[in-house]
Design a protein around this motif. Sequence first.
Motif, short mmCIF file in Angstrom:
data_model
loop_
_atom_site.label_atom_id
_atom_site.label_comp_id
_atom_site.label_asym_id
_atom_site.label_seq_id
_atom_site.Cartn_x
_atom_site.Cartn_y
_atom_site.Cartn_z
N MET A 1 0.70 -1.12 -0.16
CA MET A 1 0.05 -0.02 0.00
C MET A 1 0.73 1.21 0.02
O MET A 1 0.43 2.21 -0.71
N MET A 2 2.00 1.21 0.86
CA MET A 2 2.90 2.22 0.79
C MET A 2 3.39 2.58 -0.53
O MET A 2 3.59 3.73 -1.04
N LEU A 3 3.69 1.53 -1.36
CA LEU A 3 4.35 1.56 -2.40
C LEU A 3 3.53 2.44 -3.39
O LEU A 3 3.95 3.50 -4.11
N VAL A 4 2.46 1.85 -3.58
CA VAL A 4 1.29 2.47 -4.40
C VAL A 4 0.80 4.00 -3.97
O VAL A 4 0.91 4.93 -4.96
N MET A 5 0.93 4.24 -2.72
CA MET A 5 0.61 5.74 -2.40
C MET A 5 1.89 6.66 -2.55
O MET A 5 1.66 7.75 -3.10
N GLY A 6 3.07 6.28 -2.48
CA GLY A 6 4.16 6.89 -2.59
C GLY A 6 4.10 7.46 -4.18
O GLY A 6 4.61 8.42 -4.60
N LEU A 7 3.94 6.31 -5.02
CA LEU A 7 4.11 6.56 -6.48
C LEU A 7 2.88 7.65 -6.90
O LEU A 7 3.12 8.34 -7.78
#
Length: 72
Positions: A1-7
């Motif tokens: 989830m953090m990966l998608v939000m960061g991108l």
Amino acid sequence: MMLVMGLVLLILQLVEQVTRDPEGLAQYVGTFTSPADLPGWGNAVLGLVTVAASTERALRLRYSRLLDGGAG
């Protein structure tokens, strides 16, 4: 989830930077203001968390329908 939000936040901020100059791309598409305005330390922390999440995902080689685009 953090990966998608960061991108997603990175893309929003990059679009804002690209459309900031009124004589460049902004004259054709208009200006864009990112709904998320993080301070410098927030961007740094989010960047580090995104790098850690992407590294963890790459090292474990886990499959995710959301990220890998597969139907099953």
